[in-house]
Structures are given as structure tokens and as C-alpha cells.
Scaffold this motif. Sequence first.
Motif, PDB file in Angstrom:
ATOM      1  N   TYR A 259      -4.207   8.691   7.324  1.00 51.77           N
ATOM      2  CA  TYR A 259      -4.734   8.405   6.027  1.00 51.77           C
ATOM      3  C   TYR A 259      -4.467   6.793   5.849  1.00 51.77           C
ATOM      4  CZ  TYR A 259      -6.306  12.614   3.711  1.00 51.77           C
ATOM      5  OH  TYR A 259      -6.778  13.728   3.399  1.00 51.77           O
ATOM      6  N   VAL A 260      -3.394   6.581   6.241  1.00 54.02           N
ATOM      7  CA  VAL A 260      -2.695   4.985   6.012  1.00 54.02           C
ATOM      8  C   VAL A 260      -3.557   4.029   6.792  1.00 54.02           C
ATOM      9  CG1 VAL A 260      -1.043   3.349   6.280  1.00 54.02           C
ATOM     10  CG2 VAL A 260      -0.547   5.517   5.077  1.00 54.02           C
ATOM     11  N   GLU A 261      -3.797   4.379   8.257  1.00 48.12           N
ATOM     12  CA  GLU A 261      -4.457   3.767   9.183  1.00 48.12           C
ATOM     13  C   GLU A 261      -6.008   3.437   8.648  1.00 48.12           C
ATOM     14  OE1 GLU A 261      -4.148   5.655  12.870  1.00 48.12           O
ATOM     15  OE2 GLU A 261      -2.316   4.902  13.043  1.00 48.12           O
ATOM     16  N   ARG A 262      -6.570   4.457   8.026  1.00 49.70           N
ATOM     17  CA  ARG A 262      -7.914   4.428   7.829  1.00 49.70           C
ATOM     18  C   ARG A 262      -8.146   3.863   6.562  1.00 49.70           C
ATOM     19  NH1 ARG A 262      -8.028   4.726  12.362  1.00 49.70           N
ATOM     20  NH2 ARG A 262      -9.002   6.390  13.863  1.00 49.70           N
ATOM     21  N   LEU A 263      -7.333   4.083   5.600  1.00 48.83           N
ATOM     22  CA  LEU A 263      -7.512   3.415   4.010  1.00 48.83           C
ATOM     23  C   LEU A 263      -6.795   2.307   3.994  1.00 48.83           C
ATOM     24  CD1 LEU A 263      -6.805   6.854   2.077  1.00 48.83           C
ATOM     25  CD2 LEU A 263      -9.117   5.809   2.722  1.00 48.83           C
ATOM     26  N   ARG A 264      -6.249   1.576   4.788  1.00 53.90           N
ATOM     27  CA  ARG A 264      -5.577   0.294   4.964  1.00 53.90           C
ATOM     28  C   ARG A 264      -6.498  -0.668   4.249  1.00 53.90           C
ATOM     29  NH1 ARG A 264      -0.624  -0.487   4.092  1.00 53.90           N
ATOM     30  NH2 ARG A 264       0.082   0.405   6.151  1.00 53.90           N
ATOM     31  N   PRO A 265      -7.834  -0.631   4.592  1.00 52.25           N
ATOM     32  CA  PRO A 265      -8.756  -1.621   4.045  1.00 52.25           C
ATOM     33  C   PRO A 265      -9.015  -1.785   2.633  1.00 52.25           C
ATOM     34  CG  PRO A 265      -9.612  -0.850   6.096  1.00 52.25           C
ATOM     35  CD  PRO A 265      -8.542   0.089   5.951  1.00 52.25           C
ATOM     36  N   LEU A 266      -8.959  -0.621   2.098  1.00 54.85           N
ATOM     37  CA  LEU A 266      -8.763  -0.428   0.669  1.00 54.85           C
ATOM     38  C   LEU A 266      -7.812  -1.324   0.116  1.00 54.85           C
ATOM     39  CD1 LEU A 266     -10.418   3.077   0.044  1.00 54.85           C
ATOM     40  CD2 LEU A 266     -11.500   0.717   0.008  1.00 54.85           C
ATOM     41  N   GLU A 267      -6.540  -1.041   0.587  1.00 55.79           N
ATOM     42  CA  GLU A 267      -5.470  -1.598   0.432  1.00 55.79           C
ATOM     43  C   GLU A 267      -5.439  -3.150   0.462  1.00 55.79           C
ATOM     44  OE1 GLU A 267      -0.820  -0.350  -0.241  1.00 55.79           O
ATOM     45  OE2 GLU A 267      -1.103  -0.878   1.899  1.00 55.79           O
ATOM     46  N   LEU A 272      -7.109  -0.238  -3.518  1.00 57.84           N
ATOM     47  CA  LEU A 272      -6.170   1.202  -3.299  1.00 57.84           C
ATOM     48  C   LEU A 272      -4.740   0.862  -3.107  1.00 57.84           C
ATOM     49  CD1 LEU A 272      -6.633   4.200  -3.663  1.00 57.84           C
ATOM     50  CD2 LEU A 272      -6.734   4.087  -1.172  1.00 57.84           C
ATOM     51  N   LYS A 273      -3.825   1.615  -3.662  1.00 56.78           N
ATOM     52  CA  LYS A 273      -2.331   1.535  -3.485  1.00 56.78           C
ATOM     53  C   LYS A 273      -1.669   2.477  -2.521  1.00 56.78           C
ATOM     54  CE  LYS A 273       1.665  -0.726  -3.510  1.00 56.78           C
ATOM     55  NZ  LYS A 273       1.831  -2.116  -2.642  1.00 56.78           N
ATOM     56  N   LEU A 274      -1.300   2.362  -1.241  1.00 55.51           N
ATOM     57  CA  LEU A 274      -0.961   3.473  -0.371  1.00 55.51           C
ATOM     58  C   LEU A 274       0.485   3.908  -0.554  1.00 55.51           C
ATOM     59  CD1 LEU A 274      -2.846   2.533   2.423  1.00 55.51           C
ATOM     60  CD2 LEU A 274      -3.519   4.309   0.871  1.00 55.51           C
ATOM     61  N   PRO A 275       0.929   4.913  -0.262  1.00 58.27           N
ATOM     62  CA  PRO A 275       2.407   5.151  -0.230  1.00 58.27           C
ATOM     63  C   PRO A 275       3.433   4.227   0.256  1.00 58.27           C
ATOM     64  CG  PRO A 275       1.236   7.087   0.320  1.00 58.27           C
ATOM     65  CD  PRO A 275       0.448   5.954   0.359  1.00 58.27           C
ATOM     66  N   ALA A 276       4.488   3.848  -0.598  1.00 54.41           N
ATOM     67  CA  ALA A 276       5.456   2.865  -0.141  1.00 54.41           C
ATOM     68  C   ALA A 276       6.087   3.356   1.176  1.00 54.41           C
ATOM     69  CB  ALA A 276       6.396   2.503  -0.965  1.00 54.41           C
ATOM     70  N   GLN A 277       6.244   2.520   2.168  1.00 52.26           N
ATOM     71  CA  GLN A 277       7.157   2.674   3.249  1.00 52.26           C
ATOM     72  C   GLN A 277       8.660   1.927   3.011  1.00 52.26           C
ATOM     73  OE1 GLN A 277       6.044   4.744   5.760  1.00 52.26           O
ATOM     74  NE2 GLN A 277       3.998   4.768   4.294  1.00 52.26           N
ATOM     75  N   ILE A 278       9.623   2.896   2.795  1.00 49.31           N
ATOM     76  CA  ILE A 278      10.787   2.530   2.296  1.00 49.31           C
ATOM     77  C   ILE A 278      11.701   2.631   3.532  1.00 49.31           C
ATOM     78  CG2 ILE A 278      12.854   2.190   0.489  1.00 49.31           C
ATOM     79  CD1 ILE A 278      10.023   1.124  -0.644  1.00 49.31           C
TER      80      ILE A 278
END
Length: 373
Positions: A259-267, A272-278
Motif C-alpha cells: 500500500y505504502v509503495e503504491r500510494l506514495r505518489p498521493l502523499e 494523502l497522509k500515510l501511516p508514520a514509520q517511527i
Amino acid sequence: MNIRYQVSKPVLCGNERRYVIDAIDSGWISSTGAYLQKFEHAIARTLQVDECLSASNGTTALHLACLALGLRAGEEVIIPSLTYVASANAVRYCGATPVFADCDPTIWNATAAFIKKAWTPRTVGVLAVHLYGMPTDVAQIAELCRDRGAWLLEDCAESLGAKVFGKPTGHFGDASTFSFYGNKTISTGEGGALYVRDPARRRHAKMLRGQGMDLERRYWHPIMGYNYRMTNIAGAIGLGQIEMLDFHLAERRRIAKRYVERLRPLETDGLLKLPAQIAGYEGTYWLFSAVLTTGGEERRANIMRQLARDYGIETRPFFVPMHHLPMYASGQTLPNTEFLAAHGINFPTYTGLRDEEIDEICAAIIRLVRSSA
């Protein structure tokens, strides 16, 4: 409407069927049986603790935990407003008052900083939630509670298997609870579990779960309790499920990565804001979630409606804030909570969702988010 991709669904691909048949054949199908003990031991091993108690569902587990921690009428417990209603209800069942904290806009949870702002002289405890499987800063919350003489209850209904610097969620507090509802990472259909750190309080919870019956003297009930017990059939399903926990977690993390790979262009485009990577925080991605950056509830509803109608993709909005519900209306303004609640969406997340199916879902999301911007 033909839904092709559900938000979540149980996947029983281990020993569940064999264990259930064995439980039926044994005749132990109610709230006593070998599979209950085996399931409880498996949960305890997962949490790296000495003993866990099964319960009939996640809500009753929360209620038992609050009672075991000594929550009473007139006291206050701080909880995030952005959570499922069971978190607030369990506090109210005890006659106490839930006090709602705002959440961090990055990790979507009430962190120690926001909990501190909500603290009052009547605060006796904190009910911390790891929303959608993303851990909150639970170590800092635990320290805050210790410094102020309050207890910490972790609501891990959505975070079984999540870790904070290698330590599992559910291990930090004075108590923790779990849900095994049909849409959770592992499921017993309906079911829950709790851990209570203090052995005497844990024993009290065990008595309360079984109608207040003395644990050594049958049919002697020195306290009023509840029938909050899990069945051996559910325990059999749960054992088969928890044996596959690592597999189910790996599947959700694979799905989230795609999901993150495919939706990254929207971010990248600010849509779109994707889940944080902490660093040090390992979430479960119980439900892969993202947040629209503009448009509010109406735009989100239109996108979700079109995903279902035109593409057969089921989605879910984020929870309604507790301080907006009629029985908990507080007149508060919690800006981060309110923004996330109005813009957040949960997307299909379940074992077996293939990469090409995720690509199809993401293509539809991208098309609709861009066309409605």
C-alpha cells in the motif's frame, strides 16, 4: 452492490478445524476445557508474561481490568477520544468518568504529552490505546503514570504482536486487554483476554470473570461477579489462530508495505497522509489506514461510496470521537482527533490479499482521490 474486497475477514488456515473437532469430541464445549488453558498459555508467551486470562470478548476484558485495578465511582480515567467506544464504556461501567485526550497527528494516538494536558486532580489511571495497531509512546505514558501514582491499562484490542523497542504492547502497563473479534488479526469469533500484573488483582479478576466464585471452593461466591468466560470451542479456534500469529502479522506487514509503495505518489503530492514509520515502533497494521489531507467527511464519504459501488472495495471511516457521542459529549475541542476522525479511511487488510489485488485497490484510490481534489 458486489463487494469483492472486504475491509477485514478471519482467515482460519492452521489447526483451528482440527482443534474444534477435538474439543467437540471431548464433550468440553462450554467455559471449561483444555483448549482454554492452552490458549491462555500461548497468549502469555506472546506477551512475555506469566499468566493471561481469557474472556468472552474484548469489552468484558476491559471491564474486568478496570475492576481489578480498583476503579470506582467518582474517579477519572484519561483515554483517547479517538478510539472504539468500548474503551470509554468500560470506564463508565464502573461508575467512573472517562476524560478525553487529544491525539498526536503523526501516530494517531494519545501520547504522554497529550495525556498530561488532560490530567486532573481526580485522575487515577490512564487507558492507553494502540490505534489500528500503531503503538503509542507507551513507555513514556507508563513513566508518567508511575510518577503521578496512577495505574496504566493498555487497550491492545488492535495491537497484538506490536512492539516498542522489542517489547510487546500489553507488557508496559499494570494491566492490558485484547480482542479476538472476527475482524482482528487473530480471531475466536467473539473473544478477549487480559493480563493483570499484580497477582492478587489478577486473582480478583479471575473470580469476577466466573460469577465471583471462590477459586478453591465451588459455589461459594464471596463477591458479586459476572459471566465473562470464554468457551473451550473459542479457545480451540484461538489456539489454532495464535499458532499462526507470526504468519498473519507478516501478511499484514507485506500488505502495508505494498500500500505504502503504491500510494506514495498521493502523499508526495500532499493529497494523502500515510501511516508514520517511527524508529523502534513495530505496528501490526491491523487495518491499513490513511488520512485525506482535505475535504472533510463529505468528500471522504463520496470516495468511500464510489470505491464500494464502482470497484467493489469496502472501506471504513475512522472512529467517531468519543467526545462527539451523545453519552460522552463534553463540549471539548480536540483538533487533531477531529481532523483525523473526519478524514481517515481504513482499507482492506487481511491474510491472503494478493499484491495484484492491492495494486487494483490502490489504482482505484488514486483515481478517486485525484479526481475529487
